[in-house]
Design a protein around this motif. Structure first.
Motif, PDB file in Angstrom:
ATOM      1  N   ARG A 255       0.858  -1.181   0.000  1.00 47.08           N
ATOM      2  CA  ARG A 255       0.000   0.000   0.000  1.00 47.08           C
ATOM      3  C   ARG A 255       0.896   1.233   0.000  1.00 47.08           C
ATOM      4  O   ARG A 255       1.822   1.344   0.806  1.00 47.08           O
ATOM      5  N   CYS A 256       0.599   2.143  -0.890  1.00 48.78           N
ATOM      6  CA  CYS A 256       1.394   3.351  -0.993  1.00 48.78           C
ATOM      7  C   CYS A 256       1.174   4.229   0.239  1.00 48.78           C
ATOM      8  O   CYS A 256       0.040   4.563   0.570  1.00 48.78           O
ATOM      9  N   GLY A 257       2.270   4.584   0.904  1.00 47.87           N
ATOM     10  CA  GLY A 257       2.172   5.427   2.088  1.00 47.87           C
ATOM     11  C   GLY A 257       1.827   6.865   1.768  1.00 47.87           C
ATOM     12  O   GLY A 257       1.429   7.638   2.644  1.00 47.87           O
ATOM     13  N   GLU A 258       1.977   7.226   0.493  1.00 48.64           N
ATOM     14  CA  GLU A 258       1.710   8.600   0.089  1.00 48.64           C
ATOM     15  C   GLU A 258       0.239   8.805  -0.305  1.00 48.64           C
ATOM     16  O   GLU A 258      -0.442   9.655   0.236  1.00 48.64           O
ATOM     17  N   CYS A 259      -0.228   7.986  -1.254  1.00 49.81           N
ATOM     18  CA  CYS A 259      -1.591   8.199  -1.785  1.00 49.81           C
ATOM     19  C   CYS A 259      -2.586   7.145  -1.314  1.00 49.81           C
ATOM     20  O   CYS A 259      -3.775   7.265  -1.573  1.00 49.81           O
ATOM     21  N   GLY A 260      -2.095   6.069  -0.648  1.00 51.38           N
ATOM     22  CA  GLY A 260      -3.009   5.070  -0.108  1.00 51.38           C
ATOM     23  C   GLY A 260      -3.437   3.995  -1.083  1.00 51.38           C
ATOM     24  O   GLY A 260      -4.243   3.134  -0.731  1.00 51.38           O
ATOM     25  N   LEU A 261      -2.904   4.023  -2.287  1.00 52.30           N
ATOM     26  CA  LEU A 261      -3.290   3.023  -3.289  1.00 52.30           C
ATOM     27  C   LEU A 261      -2.831   1.630  -2.873  1.00 52.30           C
ATOM     28  O   LEU A 261      -1.674   1.439  -2.488  1.00 52.30           O
ATOM     29  N   TRP A 262      -3.731   0.655  -2.957  1.00 54.47           N
ATOM     30  CA  TRP A 262      -3.363  -0.748  -2.752  1.00 54.47           C
ATOM     31  C   TRP A 262      -2.776  -1.274  -4.046  1.00 54.47           C
ATOM     32  O   TRP A 262      -3.292  -0.978  -5.137  1.00 54.47           O
ATOM     33  N   ILE A 263      -1.719  -2.056  -3.943  1.00 54.78           N
ATOM     34  CA  ILE A 263      -0.973  -2.490  -5.117  1.00 54.78           C
ATOM     35  C   ILE A 263      -0.827  -4.004  -5.118  1.00 54.78           C
ATOM     36  O   ILE A 263      -0.381  -4.601  -4.144  1.00 54.78           O
TER      37      ILE A 263
ATOM     38  N   GLY B  69       2.141   3.218  -8.941  1.00 56.51           N
ATOM     39  CA  GLY B  69       1.797   3.623 -10.295  1.00 56.51           C
ATOM     40  C   GLY B  69       0.934   4.868 -10.338  1.00 56.51           C
ATOM     41  O   GLY B  69       0.704   5.435 -11.409  1.00 56.51           O
ATOM     42  N   GLN B  70       0.442   5.307  -9.195  1.00 57.70           N
ATOM     43  CA  GLN B  70      -0.441   6.472  -9.166  1.00 57.70           C
ATOM     44  C   GLN B  70       0.302   7.762  -8.836  1.00 57.70           C
ATOM     45  O   GLN B  70       0.057   8.797  -9.455  1.00 57.70           O
ATOM     46  N   CYS B  71       1.242   7.693  -7.878  1.00 57.67           N
ATOM     47  CA  CYS B  71       1.928   8.926  -7.467  1.00 57.67           C
ATOM     48  C   CYS B  71       3.450   8.827  -7.600  1.00 57.67           C
ATOM     49  O   CYS B  71       4.160   9.756  -7.224  1.00 57.67           O
ATOM     50  N   GLN B  72       3.934   7.679  -8.106  1.00 58.81           N
ATOM     51  CA  GLN B  72       5.359   7.488  -8.422  1.00 58.81           C
ATOM     52  C   GLN B  72       6.283   7.545  -7.204  1.00 58.81           C
ATOM     53  O   GLN B  72       7.465   7.869  -7.334  1.00 58.81           O
ATOM     54  N   VAL B  73       5.767   7.246  -6.039  1.00 57.98           N
ATOM     55  CA  VAL B  73       6.621   7.151  -4.853  1.00 57.98           C
ATOM     56  C   VAL B  73       7.204   5.733  -4.793  1.00 57.98           C
ATOM     57  O   VAL B  73       6.490   4.754  -5.029  1.00 57.98           O
ATOM     58  N   PHE B  74       8.496   5.632  -4.478  1.00 60.78           N
ATOM     59  CA  PHE B  74       9.151   4.324  -4.443  1.00 60.78           C
ATOM     60  C   PHE B  74       8.870   3.593  -3.135  1.00 60.78           C
ATOM     61  O   PHE B  74       8.493   4.178  -2.131  1.00 60.78           O
ATOM     62  N   ASP B  75       9.104   2.273  -3.214  1.00 59.94           N
ATOM     63  CA  ASP B  75       9.038   1.380  -2.060  1.00 59.94           C
ATOM     64  C   ASP B  75       7.726   1.468  -1.280  1.00 59.94           C
ATOM     65  O   ASP B  75       7.710   1.840  -0.094  1.00 59.94           O
TER      66      ASP B  75
END
Ligand SMILES: [Zn+2]
Length: 159
Positions: free
Chosen positions: A40-48, A56-62
């Motif tokens: 789960r992206c810690g920045e935008c909350g997207l589940w991956i 893939g939504q906000c381009q934050v790594f790891d």
């Protein structure tokens, strides 16, 4: 419908274990710890899912790995009668399910259903994940079983 109280069917291992690049290692370590873990992206909350180096939504790594309750609904399924790989040749037919996870933003994961291959499966059936450790595999595997007979109000909806 086969009740979930029956002994879960066990399959031989196929493609068990992390890739050499280590990207999906936390998933496998999660199974060893008895958990289903998704990113789960810690920045935008997207589940991956499947595993990615970058959101893939906000381009934050790891993206971080988070334990998710392994329950969901059958989004789609397929019954396999042909032996595509030798490991499953003696297991035909079997059912592959695409499970939608409400606790992971509706992400969908693939897996094998532990019931007999002629089970009366339907889209929308409730399923829960079980972690099995095949004797011939170094890593545990996540399988799916139906949670039981759906409530009366849902039976007519899917049959
Ligand atoms: Zn993001």
């Amino acid at each position: 419908m086969t009740p979930s109280s029956e002994v879960a069917r066990e399959f031989p291992a196929t493609l068990a274990g992390p890739y050499a690049d280590g990207l999906d290692l936390p998933y496998w370590e999660g199974l060893r710890a008895g958990e289903l873990r998704l990113q789960r992206c810690g920045e935008c909350g997207l589940w991956i899912w499947g595993p990615r180096w970058m959101c893939g939504q906000c381009q934050v790594f790891d993206p971080e790995w988070v334990a998710v309750e392994a329950v969901g609904r059958v989004f789609s399924w397929s019954r396999t009668w042909h032996s595509f790989i030798p490991e499953l040749a003696g297991e035909l037919p079997f059912i592959t399910v695409l499970v939608e996870l409400p606790h992971a933003g509706g992400r969908r994961v693939l897996g094998l259903l532990t019931e007999d291959g002629d089970a009366d499966i339907a889209i929308g059936d409730a399923v829960s994940g079980i972690i099995q450790q095949p004797a011939d595999a170094p890593w545990p595997l996540l399988r799916w079983q139906r949670a039981g007979t759906p409530p009366e109000t849902e039976q007519g909806e899917h049959r």
